[in-house]
Design a protein around this motif. Structure first.
Motif, PDB file in Angstrom:
ATOM      1  N   GLN A   1       0.965  -1.174  -0.044  1.00 56.41           N
ATOM      2  CA  GLN A   1       0.139   0.240  -0.133  1.00 56.41           C
ATOM      3  C   GLN A   1       1.160   0.894   0.014  1.00 56.41           C
ATOM      4  O   GLN A   1       0.888   2.322  -0.503  1.00 56.41           O
ATOM      5  CB  GLN A   1      -0.815  -0.077   1.510  1.00 56.41           C
ATOM      6  CG  GLN A   1      -2.422  -0.898   0.999  1.00 56.41           C
ATOM      7  CD  GLN A   1      -1.550  -2.324   1.743  1.00 56.41           C
ATOM      8  OE1 GLN A   1      -0.291  -2.885   1.599  1.00 56.41           O
ATOM      9  NE2 GLN A   1      -2.682  -3.581   2.352  1.00 56.41           N
TER      10      GLN A   1
ATOM     11  N   THR B   1       3.999   1.923  -1.116  1.00 54.27           N
ATOM     12  CA  THR B   1       4.665   1.684  -2.414  1.00 54.27           C
ATOM     13  C   THR B   1       3.892   1.543  -3.518  1.00 54.27           C
ATOM     14  O   THR B   1       3.905   2.861  -4.271  1.00 54.27           O
ATOM     15  CB  THR B   1       4.992  -0.152  -2.659  1.00 54.27           C
ATOM     16  OG1 THR B   1       6.150  -0.251  -1.866  1.00 54.27           O
ATOM     17  CG2 THR B   1       6.200   0.255  -3.851  1.00 54.27           C
ATOM     18  N   GLN B   2       2.596   1.953  -3.799  1.00 54.66           N
ATOM     19  CA  GLN B   2       1.118   2.028  -4.395  1.00 54.66           C
ATOM     20  C   GLN B   2       1.003   3.807  -4.635  1.00 54.66           C
ATOM     21  O   GLN B   2       0.918   4.652  -4.993  1.00 54.66           O
ATOM     22  CB  GLN B   2       0.370   1.313  -3.948  1.00 54.66           C
ATOM     23  CG  GLN B   2      -0.091  -0.409  -4.348  1.00 54.66           C
ATOM     24  CD  GLN B   2      -1.254  -1.136  -4.231  1.00 54.66           C
ATOM     25  OE1 GLN B   2      -1.303  -0.897  -3.708  1.00 54.66           O
ATOM     26  NE2 GLN B   2      -1.704  -2.128  -5.462  1.00 54.66           N
ATOM     27  N   GLN B   3       0.951   3.727  -2.941  1.00 51.79           N
ATOM     28  CA  GLN B   3       0.784   5.175  -2.926  1.00 51.79           C
ATOM     29  C   GLN B   3       2.068   6.320  -3.297  1.00 51.79           C
ATOM     30  O   GLN B   3       1.444   7.156  -3.825  1.00 51.79           O
ATOM     31  CB  GLN B   3       0.270   5.592  -1.180  1.00 51.79           C
ATOM     32  CG  GLN B   3      -0.932   5.034  -0.496  1.00 51.79           C
ATOM     33  CD  GLN B   3      -0.948   5.345   1.014  1.00 51.79           C
ATOM     34  OE1 GLN B   3      -0.251   6.207   1.343  1.00 51.79           O
ATOM     35  NE2 GLN B   3      -2.043   4.483   1.948  1.00 51.79           N
TER      36      GLN B   3
ATOM     37  N   SER C   1       2.262   6.348  -7.496  1.00 56.15           N
ATOM     38  CA  SER C   1       0.633   6.706  -7.561  1.00 56.15           C
ATOM     39  C   SER C   1       0.937   8.145  -6.963  1.00 56.15           C
ATOM     40  O   SER C   1       0.293   9.141  -8.000  1.00 56.15           O
ATOM     41  CB  SER C   1      -0.416   6.537  -7.047  1.00 56.15           C
ATOM     42  OG  SER C   1      -1.131   7.645  -7.610  1.00 56.15           O
TER      43      SER C   1
END
Length: 80
Positions: free
Chosen positions: A49, A51-53, A56
């Motif tokens: 999560q 890393t995704q944030q 993004s």
């Protein structure tokens, strides 16, 4: 270094004057930059999560978000 600790990472964002969450997205305030010093990834369950944030946010603000890879991040990339 959040090292996969999503609660710690989120707390740092909430304590920041320059970033906040909106509908689960990491938003930067006008004229602010984010320099992330690495070690997003470790054995904690929030690694994906975080890393995704960060990725993004980098896509949303390519000239204002800078991601530095830490030693823990590099070690995990070798496993991929």
């Amino acid at each position: 270094d959040p090292e996969g600790n999503l609660e710690y990472f989120s707390h740092c964002i909430h304590m920041s004057n320059g970033a906040y969450y909106q509908d689960g997205d990491l938003i930067l305030r006008k004229d602010w930059m984010l320099v992330f010093g690495g070690d997003a990834i470790d054995k904690s369950p929030g690694s994906l999560q975080i890393t995704q944030q960060l990725v993004s946010a980098k896509k949303r603000y390519p000239d204002r978000v800078f991601l530095i890879v830490g030693n823990r991040d590099l070690n995990k990339l070798r496993l991929v």
